[in-house]
Design an enzyme around this catalytic site. Structure first.
Site, PDB file in Angstrom:
ATOM      1  N   CYS A   1      62.881  77.819  21.341  1.00  0.00           N
ATOM      2  CA  CYS A   1      64.044  76.936  21.437  1.00  0.00           C
ATOM      3  C   CYS A   1      64.117  76.357  22.843  1.00  0.00           C
ATOM      4  O   CYS A   1      64.051  77.090  23.823  1.00  0.00           O
ATOM      5  CB  CYS A   1      65.335  77.715  21.228  1.00  0.00           C
ATOM      6  SG  CYS A   1      65.514  78.404  19.626  1.00  0.00           S
TER       7      CYS A   1
ATOM      8  N   ASN B   1      64.909  81.121  26.830  1.00  0.00           N
ATOM      9  CA  ASN B   1      63.466  80.951  27.024  1.00  0.00           C
ATOM     10  C   ASN B   1      63.257  80.185  28.323  1.00  0.00           C
ATOM     11  O   ASN B   1      63.719  79.045  28.447  1.00  0.00           O
ATOM     12  CB  ASN B   1      62.855  80.161  25.856  1.00  0.00           C
ATOM     13  CG  ASN B   1      63.044  80.888  24.540  1.00  0.00           C
ATOM     14  OD1 ASN B   1      62.826  82.088  24.443  1.00  0.00           O
ATOM     15  ND2 ASN B   1      63.490  80.165  23.514  1.00  0.00           N
TER      16      ASN B   1
ATOM     17  N   CYS C   1      71.351  68.778  28.691  1.00  0.00           N
ATOM     18  CA  CYS C   1      71.739  70.173  28.903  1.00  0.00           C
ATOM     19  C   CYS C   1      70.822  70.726  30.008  1.00  0.00           C
ATOM     20  O   CYS C   1      69.611  70.532  29.960  1.00  0.00           O
ATOM     21  CB  CYS C   1      71.552  70.988  27.619  1.00  0.00           C
ATOM     22  SG  CYS C   1      72.572  70.412  26.258  1.00  0.00           S
TER      23      CYS C   1
ATOM     24  N   GLY D   1      65.653  66.372  20.671  1.00  0.00           N
ATOM     25  CA  GLY D   1      66.682  65.379  20.385  1.00  0.00           C
ATOM     26  C   GLY D   1      67.979  65.951  19.874  1.00  0.00           C
ATOM     27  O   GLY D   1      68.085  67.132  19.557  1.00  0.00           O
ATOM     28  N   GLU D   2      68.983  65.079  19.829  1.00  0.00           N
ATOM     29  CA  GLU D   2      70.299  65.452  19.329  1.00  0.00           C
ATOM     30  C   GLU D   2      70.492  64.748  17.974  1.00  0.00           C
ATOM     31  O   GLU D   2      70.718  63.530  17.929  1.00  0.00           O
ATOM     32  CB  GLU D   2      71.376  65.036  20.342  1.00  0.00           C
ATOM     33  CG  GLU D   2      72.800  65.068  19.835  1.00  0.00           C
ATOM     34  CD  GLU D   2      73.184  66.346  19.082  1.00  0.00           C
ATOM     35  OE1 GLU D   2      72.807  67.450  19.512  1.00  0.00           O
ATOM     36  OE2 GLU D   2      73.853  66.231  18.035  1.00  0.00           O
TER      37      GLU D   2
ATOM     38  N   CYS E   1      67.578  72.955  29.124  1.00  0.00           N
ATOM     39  CA  CYS E   1      66.653  72.571  28.048  1.00  0.00           C
ATOM     40  C   CYS E   1      65.513  71.698  28.563  1.00  0.00           C
ATOM     41  O   CYS E   1      65.747  70.739  29.303  1.00  0.00           O
ATOM     42  CB  CYS E   1      67.439  71.832  26.961  1.00  0.00           C
ATOM     43  SG  CYS E   1      66.405  71.302  25.582  1.00  0.00           S
TER      44      CYS E   1
ATOM     45  N   SER F   1      71.506  71.012  13.545  1.00  0.00           N
ATOM     46  CA  SER F   1      72.127  71.623  14.719  1.00  0.00           C
ATOM     47  C   SER F   1      72.572  70.537  15.692  1.00  0.00           C
ATOM     48  O   SER F   1      71.791  69.650  16.046  1.00  0.00           O
ATOM     49  CB  SER F   1      71.114  72.551  15.403  1.00  0.00           C
ATOM     50  OG  SER F   1      71.658  73.091  16.590  1.00  0.00           O
TER      51      SER F   1
ATOM     52  N   GLU G   1      57.022  66.720  18.876  1.00  0.00           N
ATOM     53  CA  GLU G   1      56.505  68.008  18.428  1.00  0.00           C
ATOM     54  C   GLU G   1      57.359  68.573  17.298  1.00  0.00           C
ATOM     55  O   GLU G   1      58.568  68.361  17.249  1.00  0.00           O
ATOM     56  CB  GLU G   1      56.515  69.007  19.587  1.00  0.00           C
ATOM     57  CG  GLU G   1      55.485  68.678  20.646  1.00  0.00           C
ATOM     58  CD  GLU G   1      55.526  69.638  21.823  1.00  0.00           C
ATOM     59  OE1 GLU G   1      54.443  70.039  22.260  1.00  0.00           O
ATOM     60  OE2 GLU G   1      56.618  69.979  22.310  1.00  0.00           O
TER      61      GLU G   1
ATOM     62  N   SER H   1      75.741  74.153  18.914  1.00  0.00           N
ATOM     63  CA  SER H   1      75.299  74.855  20.122  1.00  0.00           C
ATOM     64  C   SER H   1      76.488  75.039  21.045  1.00  0.00           C
ATOM     65  O   SER H   1      76.907  74.102  21.726  1.00  0.00           O
ATOM     66  CB  SER H   1      74.192  74.057  20.810  1.00  0.00           C
ATOM     67  OG  SER H   1      73.090  73.963  19.945  1.00  0.00           O
ATOM     68  N   LEU H   2      77.028  76.240  21.045  1.00  0.00           N
ATOM     69  CA  LEU H   2      78.237  76.514  21.826  1.00  0.00           C
ATOM     70  C   LEU H   2      77.853  76.819  23.274  1.00  0.00           C
ATOM     71  O   LEU H   2      78.319  76.174  24.210  1.00  0.00           O
ATOM     72  CB  LEU H   2      78.976  77.691  21.182  1.00  0.00           C
ATOM     73  CG  LEU H   2      80.409  77.924  21.583  1.00  0.00           C
ATOM     74  CD1 LEU H   2      81.273  76.701  21.336  1.00  0.00           C
ATOM     75  CD2 LEU H   2      80.981  79.121  20.817  1.00  0.00           C
ATOM     76  N   ASN H   3      77.029  77.828  23.459  1.00  0.00           N
ATOM     77  CA  ASN H   3      76.435  78.129  24.773  1.00  0.00           C
ATOM     78  C   ASN H   3      77.439  78.375  25.892  1.00  0.00           C
ATOM     79  O   ASN H   3      77.104  78.227  27.077  1.00  0.00           O
ATOM     80  CB  ASN H   3      75.464  77.018  25.200  1.00  0.00           C
ATOM     81  CG  ASN H   3      74.336  76.828  24.197  1.00  0.00           C
ATOM     82  OD1 ASN H   3      74.091  77.710  23.379  1.00  0.00           O
ATOM     83  ND2 ASN H   3      73.667  75.705  24.244  1.00  0.00           N
TER      84      ASN H   3
ATOM     85  N   CYS I   1      60.755  73.478  12.205  1.00  0.00           N
ATOM     86  CA  CYS I   1      61.734  72.924  13.141  1.00  0.00           C
ATOM     87  C   CYS I   1      61.310  71.490  13.441  1.00  0.00           C
ATOM     88  O   CYS I   1      60.223  71.267  13.974  1.00  0.00           O
ATOM     89  CB  CYS I   1      61.716  73.802  14.398  1.00  0.00           C
ATOM     90  SG  CYS I   1      62.785  73.226  15.703  1.00  0.00           S
TER      91      CYS I   1
ATOM     92  N   CYS J   1      65.676  63.260  24.817  1.00  0.00           N
ATOM     93  CA  CYS J   1      67.081  63.521  24.484  1.00  0.00           C
ATOM     94  C   CYS J   1      67.950  62.985  25.608  1.00  0.00           C
ATOM     95  O   CYS J   1      67.584  63.063  26.776  1.00  0.00           O
ATOM     96  CB  CYS J   1      67.310  65.022  24.327  1.00  0.00           C
ATOM     97  SG  CYS J   1      68.950  65.453  23.691  1.00  0.00           S
TER      98      CYS J   1
END
Ligand code: SAH
Length: 348
Positions: free
Chosen positions: A338, A296, A122, A165-166, A125, A197, A98, A220-222, A111, A118
């Site tokens: 996201c 989200n 995480c 994906g990463e 996600c 990212s 997508e 992406s710190l999170n 995007c 992936c």
């Protein structure tokens, strides 16, 4: 795309050198490769018939052996009147990915996905639920841009590698795709309008810094500490926060541009005032921006904090010496926000 074209090699994704190889295979002079490059990346043709400066018999020979697009657009969710639309594509090998198109004022952001599924896992996600299926090719990345451009009423102004994906686990192809998007003889998309990212793949951040790429970098710190990151991001075990911060230092030393830290606000996990204070401490003195993303929901255990909690968190961060923005993801109603991208269906 029918099954016949499915087995043909797609030309989108090939750079000038690779197109030259194809031309020499077809016993054509190398200037044809230049013409081909222009047709593919500047004129955005959909068929060999449109390549008007090619003799008829050559267009035919190309058509017998090659196709243009590696992706097939299967479905668009959302109408042109809506600010967010989601594009479902099929790969020639059958998998699906997508892309999301977002309109916000003067900005139209695409995007793009870099992998099918992936491997990073995480916990918050949706893409993680697909597992890792495969790396996208250069063409499969670039074609997301070419095909969505045709469907977009306004010109795309920004491209973010924030889909499935990463990107840094598909490093070579992602960089080659960004280079092709940026190529001045073709699409000519400004390097500073492309953002990659990463979840924090330390060796690749170091390599990215050493190679001095001009695309913007987001991380992406999170979490505001190693302990906090570990709660939701198993990758933090392999690449602990101090190492990640050192790698980012090498990027900021080499680049004129600040790094953007993404920080997902999850209720009870990352949203306390103490977290905000720790974040300020961690990032003060660095050339950076922080992008706060209210979570989200994806049907799991994690929740978005209340509006008050989000506002309090951001109010604390507003005392920080670095700029802070909030990303209110659009398109959550069509699972285009996201972390909501996942293609679980087997057939279209
Ligand atoms: N793998 C890359 C690219 C994905 S970008 C990376 O991790 O940076 C997607 C961004 O959305 C990341 O910052 C990620 O942390 C965030 N995200 C993932 N799931 C989310 C969710 N459910 N709600 C809000 N943000 C999410």
């Amino acid at each position: 795309m029918n099954s016949e074209t499915n087995s043909k090699q797609a030309l989108i994704g090939l750079n000038q050198t690779k197109l030259e190889r194809i031309c020499s295979h077809l016993k054509e002079p190398s200037f044809r490769a230049e013409q081909l490059f222009t047709w593919l990346y500047k004129s955005h043709v959909n068929s060999f018939h449109e390549m008007r400066n090619f003799p008829n018999e050559l267009r035919q020979r190309f058509g017998e052996q090659y196709c243009i697009h590696p992706l097939e657009l299967i479905r668009v969710t959302g109408s042109t009147a809506e600010p967010t639309r989601k594009f479902l594509f099929g790969l020639q090998t059958g998998e699906k990915i997508e892309s999301v198109l977002m309109k916000d004022g003067d900005r139209t952001t695409l995007c793009v996905s870099s992998q099918v599924g992936c491997a990073v896992d995480c916990k918050f996600c949706a893409t993680a639920s697909m597992g890792f299926q495969k790396n996208l090719s250069v063409g499969e990345i670039v074609d997301q841009f070419l095909q969505v451009s045709k469907e977009s009423p306004s010109a795309i102004t920004n491209i973010v590698f924030m889909g499935m994906g990463e990107p840094f686990l598909n490093y070579d192809r992602v960089i080659a795709a960004a280079d092709l998007l940026n190529n001045e003889n073709g699409i000519k998309f400004g390097a500073q309008r492309i953002t990659i990212s990463t979840v924090g793949i330390v060796p690749k951040i170091i390599r990215y810094a050493e190679e001095k790429h001009r695309y913007k970098l987001a991380v992406s710190l999170n979490g505001s500490s190693q302990e906090s990151r570990l709660k939701t991001m198993p990758i933090a075990k392999k690449y602990p926060l101090p190492e990640l911060m050192n790698a980012i230092n090498s990027y900021t030393l080499n680049s004129r541009h600040p790094v953007t830290f993404e920080y997902v606000l999850i209720e009870g996990i990352t949203d306390s005032v103490a977290d905000a204070e720790k974040l300020i401490k961690l990032l003060s003195g660095r050339r950076c921006k922080v992008n706060v993303i209210p979570y989200n929901e994806i049907g799991g255990d994690y929740r978005r904090p209340t509006k008050e909690v989000i506002e309090t968190f951001v109010a604390v961060l507003n005392n920080a010496p670095f700029p802070v923005t909030i990303r209110w993801s659009k398109g959550t109603d069509i699972s285009a926000g996201c972390g909501q991208l996942a293609v679980l269906e087997k057939t279209a």
